[in-house]
Design a protein around this motif. Structure first.
Motif, mmCIF file in Angstrom:
data_model
loop_
_atom_site.group_PDB
_atom_site.id
_atom_site.type_symbol
_atom_site.label_atom_id
_atom_site.label_comp_id
_atom_site.label_asym_id
_atom_site.label_seq_id
_atom_site.Cartn_x
_atom_site.Cartn_y
_atom_site.Cartn_z
ATOM 1 N N VAL A 261 0.838 -1.209 0.000
ATOM 2 C CA VAL A 261 0.000 0.000 0.000
ATOM 3 C C VAL A 261 0.870 1.255 0.000
ATOM 4 O O VAL A 261 0.659 2.186 -0.785
ATOM 5 C CB VAL A 261 -0.959 0.003 1.216
ATOM 6 C CG1 VAL A 261 -1.670 1.352 1.328
ATOM 7 C CG2 VAL A 261 -1.972 -1.122 1.087
ATOM 8 N N LEU A 262 1.849 1.280 0.892
ATOM 9 C CA LEU A 262 2.756 2.422 0.954
ATOM 10 C C LEU A 262 3.493 2.617 -0.373
ATOM 11 O O LEU A 262 3.639 3.746 -0.864
ATOM 12 C CB LEU A 262 3.782 2.226 2.068
ATOM 13 C CG LEU A 262 3.306 2.403 3.505
ATOM 14 C CD1 LEU A 262 4.405 1.972 4.472
ATOM 15 C CD2 LEU A 262 2.906 3.848 3.779
ATOM 16 N N GLY A 263 3.944 1.515 -0.948
ATOM 17 C CA GLY A 263 4.678 1.586 -2.207
ATOM 18 C C GLY A 263 3.837 2.101 -3.357
ATOM 19 O O GLY A 263 4.295 2.929 -4.148
ATOM 20 N N LEU A 288 7.316 15.201 2.372
ATOM 21 C CA LEU A 288 6.516 14.857 3.550
ATOM 22 C C LEU A 288 6.128 13.384 3.540
ATOM 23 O O LEU A 288 6.184 12.714 4.574
ATOM 24 C CB LEU A 288 5.264 15.739 3.614
ATOM 25 C CG LEU A 288 5.505 17.216 3.929
ATOM 26 C CD1 LEU A 288 4.200 18.004 3.857
ATOM 27 C CD2 LEU A 288 6.133 17.383 5.314
ATOM 28 N N PHE A 289 5.761 12.866 2.359
ATOM 29 C CA PHE A 289 5.373 11.456 2.304
ATOM 30 C C PHE A 289 6.569 10.550 2.545
ATOM 31 O O PHE A 289 6.423 9.457 3.112
ATOM 32 C CB PHE A 289 4.717 11.096 0.970
ATOM 33 C CG PHE A 289 4.145 9.702 0.966
ATOM 34 C CD1 PHE A 289 2.935 9.446 1.587
ATOM 35 C CD2 PHE A 289 4.836 8.647 0.380
ATOM 36 C CE1 PHE A 289 2.407 8.148 1.620
ATOM 37 C CE2 PHE A 289 4.326 7.357 0.411
ATOM 38 C CZ PHE A 289 3.110 7.109 1.026
ATOM 39 N N LEU A 294 8.924 6.248 5.696
ATOM 40 C CA LEU A 294 9.993 5.644 6.494
ATOM 41 C C LEU A 294 9.521 5.310 7.906
ATOM 42 O O LEU A 294 9.768 4.208 8.408
ATOM 43 C CB LEU A 294 11.190 6.591 6.561
ATOM 44 C CG LEU A 294 12.412 6.038 7.302
ATOM 45 C CD1 LEU A 294 12.982 4.836 6.561
ATOM 46 C CD2 LEU A 294 13.486 7.105 7.480
ATOM 47 N N THR A 295 8.813 6.240 8.527
ATOM 48 C CA THR A 295 8.344 6.017 9.892
ATOM 49 C C THR A 295 7.369 4.850 9.957
ATOM 50 O O THR A 295 7.479 3.975 10.825
ATOM 51 C CB THR A 295 7.663 7.283 10.436
ATOM 52 O OG1 THR A 295 8.578 8.382 10.382
ATOM 53 C CG2 THR A 295 7.209 7.079 11.874
#
Length: 314
Positions: A261-263, A288-289, A294-295
């Protein structure tokens, strides 16, 4: 590249004579604590994935985090020392302790060297030789290869410099395993591939700063179009690299789904750059993204291992 002024022209030596100007916060800020925090999260992720509950040793963990933090702080401080000629030229760096005359360059240099030596000693004596070696290599790449060479000479500074930012999770891993395997290098790849999109976005937003300082960042030398192209390539490689940890078996379906999802979101945002009319706004969104990415992905790695370990217990 424009000729750079000398350090004496940029930093008024008389400012060092101002009594009481230096505070303890200056000695913290010069170590780049923001960078240290994110790297320590990566170090913890590497340690936790390798150890889980069964191999987790609190003392070794604390020494690993302390040694890594000291080495990173030392590298950041020496970076501030070496960049004392260009920091005053950039809006985002001109208020650092050395340009403002709060800390003498010589003091900063020795402060950074001492921090680094202490960190290597902690890793060598309290953890293992491989952890200490990796810490030393991270310092070498950041200070010698990146700061003293590539940052001032090549657009590859961001990419090659990313090696040092990808070493902390390896230190965490070898603190437990005392060796490197495919899973460890997969962790390295995630951190390595993350850095170009992150710093390309920052370079686009601060392009005039870097141009004024004579730093050959990619947007300065090759323009925004090429920067967007390379940003997309590295974002795609980051997404693919993040999946390896599932296939090596150290992380589960929970991590895989979140990583996908993040990718996908990151890739879509990178693609948006080819069509946007507001480059600065797009670069801001990408920057910002990248921090969110990373977090979240490091946190999900940590949570995933915790969930898996609890399931095994029952």
């Amino acid at each position: 590249m424009p000729q750079q002024s000398t350090t004496n022209q940029l930093i008024p030596s008389e400012s060092y004579l101002e009594a009481g100007k230096t505070g303890w916060r200056d000695y913290i800020e010069i170590t780049k604590p923001g960078i240290n925090k994110s790297n320590l999260l990566a170090t913890f992720a590497g340690y936790w994935i390798a150890a889980g509950f069964t191999s987790f040793n609190v003392w070794t963990f604390l020494l690993t985090m302390l040694g890594t933090a000291l080495v990173i702080a030392g590298g950041g401080t020496v970076n501030n020392y070496y960049d004392r000629d260009i920091d005053p030229r950039m809006e985002r760096t001109r208020q650092r302790a050395i340009p403002e005359g709060k800390i003498r360059p010589t003091i900063a240099l020795w402060y950074g060297i001492i921090l680094t030596i202490l960190g290597i000693i902690v890793l060598a004596v309290g953890v293992n030789a491989l952890a200490a070696f990796l810490g030393l290599m991270g310092f070498y790449v950041y200070v010698i290869i990146y700061t003293m060479w590539l940052k001032r000479t090549s657009t590859l500074n961001t990419v090659i410099g990313g090696i040092c930012g990808a070493i902390p999770p390896l230190i965490g891993w070898v603190a437990v395993k005392n060796s490197l395997d495919l899973s460890a290098w997969a962790l390295f790849l995630v951190l390595f591939m993350w850095q170009p999109p992150h710093f390309f976005a920052l370079a686009m937003r601060k392009v005039e700063d870097y141009r004024a300082a004579g730093i050959p960042m990619l947007p300065v030398v090759k323009g925004f179009k090429e920067t967007k192209k390379q940003t997309f390539i590295f974002t795609l490689l980051l997404c693919l690299s993040s999946l390896i940890l599932f296939f090596t078996g150290v992380l589960s379906w929970f991590y895989l789904i979140v990583a996908l999802v993040l990718g996908v979101v990151y890739i879509a945002l990178a693609l948006k750059g080819f069509y946007t009319k507001d480059d600065d706004q797009w670069a801001k969104q990408m920057f910002l993204f990248s921090l969110i990415y990373l977090t979240v992905i490091l946190s999900v790695m940590i949570i995933d291992v915790g969930i898996t370990e609890i399931i095994k217990m029952y």
